[in-house]
Design an enzyme around this catalytic site. Structure first.
Site, PDB file in Angstrom:
ATOM      1  N   GLY A 137       0.712  -1.213  -0.042  1.00 27.56           N
ATOM      2  CA  GLY A 137       0.039  -0.110   0.074  1.00 27.56           C
ATOM      3  C   GLY A 137       0.958   1.357   0.009  1.00 27.56           C
ATOM      4  O   GLY A 137       0.541   1.982   0.521  1.00 27.56           O
ATOM      5  N   LEU A 138       2.011   1.173  -0.709  1.00 26.19           N
ATOM      6  CA  LEU A 138       2.920   2.484  -0.741  1.00 26.19           C
ATOM      7  C   LEU A 138       2.885   3.044  -1.868  1.00 26.19           C
ATOM      8  O   LEU A 138       3.652   3.817  -2.472  1.00 26.19           O
ATOM      9  CB  LEU A 138       4.421   2.082  -0.410  1.00 26.19           C
ATOM     10  CG  LEU A 138       4.557   1.277   1.166  1.00 26.19           C
ATOM     11  CD1 LEU A 138       6.092   0.910   1.227  1.00 26.19           C
ATOM     12  CD2 LEU A 138       4.071   2.560   2.086  1.00 26.19           C
ATOM     13  N   GLY A 139       1.767   2.948  -2.763  1.00 27.00           N
ATOM     14  CA  GLY A 139       1.448   3.791  -3.825  1.00 27.00           C
ATOM     15  C   GLY A 139       2.217   3.345  -5.044  1.00 27.00           C
ATOM     16  O   GLY A 139       2.425   4.019  -5.998  1.00 27.00           O
ATOM     17  N   SER A 140       2.243   1.999  -5.311  1.00 20.75           N
ATOM     18  CA  SER A 140       3.073   1.431  -6.555  1.00 20.75           C
ATOM     19  C   SER A 140       2.197   1.869  -7.796  1.00 20.75           C
ATOM     20  O   SER A 140       2.591   2.377  -8.938  1.00 20.75           O
ATOM     21  CB  SER A 140       3.269   0.010  -6.463  1.00 20.75           C
ATOM     22  OG  SER A 140       2.055  -0.696  -6.092  1.00 20.75           O
ATOM     23  N   SER A 141       0.927   1.828  -7.562  1.00 18.39           N
ATOM     24  CA  SER A 141      -0.141   2.094  -8.786  1.00 18.39           C
ATOM     25  C   SER A 141       0.163   3.532  -9.074  1.00 18.39           C
ATOM     26  O   SER A 141       0.151   3.870 -10.266  1.00 18.39           O
ATOM     27  CB  SER A 141      -1.430   1.694  -8.518  1.00 18.39           C
ATOM     28  OG  SER A 141      -1.553   0.475  -7.824  1.00 18.39           O
ATOM     29  N   ALA A 181       2.374   5.615  -8.605  1.00 13.26           N
ATOM     30  CA  ALA A 181       3.682   6.020  -9.088  1.00 13.26           C
ATOM     31  C   ALA A 181       3.883   5.514 -10.373  1.00 13.26           C
ATOM     32  O   ALA A 181       4.348   6.139 -11.358  1.00 13.26           O
ATOM     33  CB  ALA A 181       4.568   5.206  -8.110  1.00 13.26           C
ATOM     34  N   ASP A 184      -1.215  10.675  -3.440  1.00 13.06           N
ATOM     35  CA  ASP A 184      -0.249   9.838  -3.633  1.00 13.06           C
ATOM     36  C   ASP A 184       0.344  10.221  -4.988  1.00 13.06           C
ATOM     37  O   ASP A 184       1.699  10.157  -5.186  1.00 13.06           O
ATOM     38  CB  ASP A 184      -0.545   8.285  -3.632  1.00 13.06           C
ATOM     39  CG  ASP A 184      -2.070   8.350  -4.391  1.00 13.06           C
ATOM     40  OD1 ASP A 184      -2.574   9.320  -4.703  1.00 13.06           O
ATOM     41  OD2 ASP A 184      -2.713   7.143  -4.415  1.00 13.06           O
TER      42      ASP A 184
END
Ligand code: MEV
Length: 326
Positions: free
Chosen positions: A111-115, A117, A158
């Site tokens: 849930g660290l914002g890969s999508s 980014a 994000d």
């Protein structure tokens, strides 16, 4: 064929989640784990995607079908980013297809914002390949539009972290994007081991607000106030004060019903081991928690998080925003 490689950081929500969807500010930091996207033009009007981290191999779609039909989960943000780019800048790019490969330094499960980014990277890469130079606000706008198209409701914090980098005081929809001029924050990050679904949690809170609007609005107001104070505490490096504010924010998130027993256990273990403060980070229900450690306290806090079942994710905050790698 012309090729470009760009990267963008993941993000960590520090304070203000959920309330940021309803006009209140939040504070987000970009992390030093990045998504990298390599893109090249294709003579055929085709979109081709390889994203091995999310089990997408050689996914293909004709350009005129972008955004249509069933899109596999791992391809949604990239395809919609492309769709938005072509829609906005159609007159320049309508004939060229594009091949995209994504690579991540961190699991999409955290849930660290890969999508978001990856959406930011794709837009930046296309801007380079097509010669349509987009500045950071323009990249942010398209990325935010992309996230909204996939998620339905989103604040865009994000995308802001991935585009601009650093640590930001943010009001949706990009109304305020204010960099806080600080160094890396003394934070330990623990993954709860449970993957959370942002859309489900956002809907859950919306349902609570529908049943009890006044109570939920007052929680949002209190979160908003506490974020203002946190901004000052961060700028003056007043960590004990920031720790208290993290704890208060956690309490308000618990009242919204988005914490979980597992998160509560890890958070209270971090606090008992001497952390100034700890809270969940993001939508809740799982994903990550953060703990602000005192000088010399990092090891003890990390150990406590591990013994409570958390997995330490070794990151630094305040990372650089989207950039061209080659
Ligand atoms: C999720 O990481 C944070 C939320 O506030 C959603 C958003 O701001 O888009 C719950």
């Amino acid at each position: 064929m012309k090729q470009v490689t760009v990267s963008a950081p993941g993000k960590l929500m520090l304070l203000g989640e959920h309330a940021v969807l309803y006009g209140r500010p939040c504070i987000v930091t970009a992390i030093n784990q990045r998504i990298t996207v390599t893109a090249s033009l294709d003579a055929k009007p085709l979109f081709t995607l390889s994203a091995p981290d999310v089990q997408i191999e050689n996914y293909q779609k004709p350009l005129n079908q972008l955004g249509k039909g069933d899109i596999p989960k791992g391809a949604r943000f990239v395809e919609m980013a492309l769709y938005n780019f072509y829609n906005n800048y159609n007159r320049y790019t309508k004939k060229s297809g594009v091949r995209v490969t994504t690579q991540s330094e961190f699991s999409s499960w955290f849930g660290l914002g890969s999508s978001s980014a990856s959406a930011v990277c794709v837009i930046k890469a296309l801007s380079e390949l097509s010669g349509i130079k987009l500045d950071k606000p323009a990249i942010f706008n398209l990325a935010y539009k992309t996230i909204l198209a996939v998620q339905g409701k989103a604040s865009g914090f994000d995308a802001a972290a991935s585009v601009f980098g650093g640590t930001l005081y943010y009001i949706s929809p990009g109304k305020t994007i204010e960099p806080l001029n600080i160094d890396c924050l003394p934070l330990v990050i623990g993954y709860s081991g449970v993957k959370a679904d942002t859309v489900t949690l956002v809907n859950q809170v919306a349902e609570k607000a529908r049943k009890n609007p006044q109570a939920v609005e007052s929680i949002y107001d209190n979160i908003g106030k506490l974020v203002q104070q946190a901004k000052l505490a961060i700028l003056s490096k007043d960590w004990p004060k920031l720790g208290k504010l993290l704890n208060n924010n956690q309490l308000l998130l618990e009242k919204l019903g988005v914490s979980s027993n597992r998160l509560d256990d890890i958070i209270s273990a971090a606090r008992s081991s001497g952390a100034y403060g700890a809270k969940l980070s993001g939508a809740g229900g799982g994903d990550c928690m953060i703990a602000l450690y005192s000088p010399e306290g990092k090891l003890a806090v990390s150990k406590a998080i591990k013994s409570a079942g958390g997995q330490i994710i070794d990151i630094k905050t305040n990372a650089e925003g989207v950039r061209i790698e080659k």
